[in-house]
Design a protein around this motif. Structure first.
Motif, PDB file in Angstrom:
ATOM      1  N   PRO A   1      33.458 -68.296 -71.212  1.00 11.43           N
ATOM      2  CA  PRO A   1      34.681 -67.490 -71.265  1.00 11.43           C
ATOM      3  C   PRO A   1      35.301 -67.120 -69.917  1.00 11.43           C
ATOM      4  N   ASP A   2      34.517 -67.047 -68.870  1.00  9.51           N
ATOM      5  CA  ASP A   2      35.053 -66.637 -67.568  1.00  9.51           C
ATOM      6  C   ASP A   2      35.493 -67.807 -66.702  1.00  9.51           C
ATOM      7  N   ASN A   3      35.540 -69.001 -67.277  1.00  7.42           N
ATOM      8  CA  ASN A   3      35.919 -70.182 -66.517  1.00  7.42           C
ATOM      9  C   ASN A   3      37.425 -70.398 -66.595  1.00  7.42           C
ATOM     10  N   TYR A   4      38.055 -70.645 -65.449  1.00  8.67           N
ATOM     11  CA  TYR A   4      39.489 -70.914 -65.401  1.00  8.67           C
ATOM     12  C   TYR A   4      39.817 -72.274 -66.004  1.00  8.67           C
ATOM     13  N   ALA A   5      39.015 -73.263 -65.706  1.00  2.00           N
ATOM     14  CA  ALA A   5      39.263 -74.629 -66.167  1.00  2.00           C
ATOM     15  C   ALA A   5      39.014 -74.719 -67.669  1.00  2.00           C
ATOM     16  N   VAL A   6      40.041 -75.097 -68.410  1.00  2.00           N
ATOM     17  CA  VAL A   6      39.960 -75.153 -69.870  1.00  2.00           C
ATOM     18  C   VAL A   6      38.897 -76.148 -70.315  1.00  2.00           C
ATOM     19  N   ASN A   7      38.769 -77.273 -69.617  1.00  2.00           N
ATOM     20  CA  ASN A   7      37.752 -78.249 -70.018  1.00  2.00           C
ATOM     21  C   ASN A   7      36.347 -77.654 -69.920  1.00  2.00           C
ATOM     22  N   LEU A   8      36.106 -76.830 -68.912  1.00  2.00           N
ATOM     23  CA  LEU A   8      34.793 -76.193 -68.771  1.00  2.00           C
ATOM     24  C   LEU A   8      34.655 -75.005 -69.722  1.00  2.00           C
ATOM     25  N   ARG A   9      35.723 -74.283 -69.929  1.00  2.00           N
ATOM     26  CA  ARG A   9      35.686 -73.122 -70.837  1.00  2.00           C
ATOM     27  C   ARG A   9      35.312 -73.549 -72.252  1.00  2.00           C
ATOM     28  N   TYR A  10      35.795 -74.743 -72.678  1.00  2.00           N
ATOM     29  CA  TYR A  10      35.564 -75.215 -74.042  1.00  2.00           C
ATOM     30  C   TYR A  10      34.618 -76.406 -74.131  1.00  2.00           C
ATOM     31  N   ASP A  11      34.058 -76.808 -72.994  1.00  2.00           N
ATOM     32  CA  ASP A  11      33.135 -77.942 -72.948  1.00  2.00           C
ATOM     33  C   ASP A  11      33.753 -79.195 -73.592  1.00  2.00           C
ATOM     34  N   ILE A  12      34.957 -79.538 -73.081  1.00  2.00           N
ATOM     35  CA  ILE A  12      35.657 -80.741 -73.512  1.00  2.00           C
ATOM     36  C   ILE A  12      36.052 -81.518 -72.259  1.00  2.00           C
TER      37      ILE A  12
END
Length: 190
Positions: free
Chosen positions: A33-44
């Motif tokens: 949840p605290d990740n700016y990068a959407v790919n890392l935030r959602y593991d995609i």
């Protein structure tokens, strides 16, 4: 010149909360949840993340973003003190998305609040926009550390809006603000 330049998402409006709601509706669960990068935030993967961001930004959801914290009051205080506000946002270059963004900002902050509106591709570089302000010494409000530092190349005075994803960042020439009360204090006390 009494003017500032500001990003929109994560500075004026709360893009992340609405985006996370939309992603949940699309069947995605937050992993970091605290990740700016959407790919890392959602593991995609990055490509999928970029497509989802574009889909969200081009949807009606973009016209329902709430104020970020006390942005409404802070912007009004600057306007009351004679400041003009230019926008530099990475919401994309789709004409209809830009029109939707313009209407929503007008609805939220008043139709005459913003002077110039600059748009770049989703998560794209802002150098070519900020270069237009080279040597002006204007304040530049951002939530992404890399973009805040970009402002320094053009003699701007960056203020980084604090979020969980940028707490790690420190730079002697970049001021930090948790809210618009602090933004106004920095700008108006100059």
């Amino acid at each position: 010149m009494k003017k500032i330049i500001t990003d929109v998402d994560g500075v004026l409006l709360d893009w992340n909360t609405k985006f996370n709601e939309w992603m949940q509706d699309e069947g995605f669960a937050i992993q970091s949840p605290d990740n700016y990068a959407v790919n890392l935030r959602y593991d995609i993967n990055r490509e999928q993340a970029e497509g989802l961001i574009k889909d969200f930004n081009e949807s009606t959801w973009i016209s329902h973003l709430s104020y970020l914290r006390d942005a409404k009051e802070g912007v009004q205080k600057l306007v009351d003190n004679g400041y003009k506000i230019d926008i530099c946002t990475a919401v994309g270059t789709n004409e209809y998305t830009q029109q939707t963004r313009n209407r929503h900002l007008g609805y939220c902050f008043g139709k005459k609040t913003f002077d110039k509106m600059h748009y770049v591709t989703g998560n794209g570089p802002k150098d070519h926009i900020l270069e237009q302000y080279d040597g002006t010494g204007l304040y530049w409000l951002e939530d992404k550390p890399e973009n805040a530092v970009t402002g320094l190349k053009f003699g701007l005075k960056p203020i980084l809006i604090s979020h969980p994803w940028n707490t790690w960042f420190e730079h002697p020439q970049v001021e930090r603000a948790d809210d618009w009360e602090k933004v106004c204090e920095i700008i108006l006390d100059e």
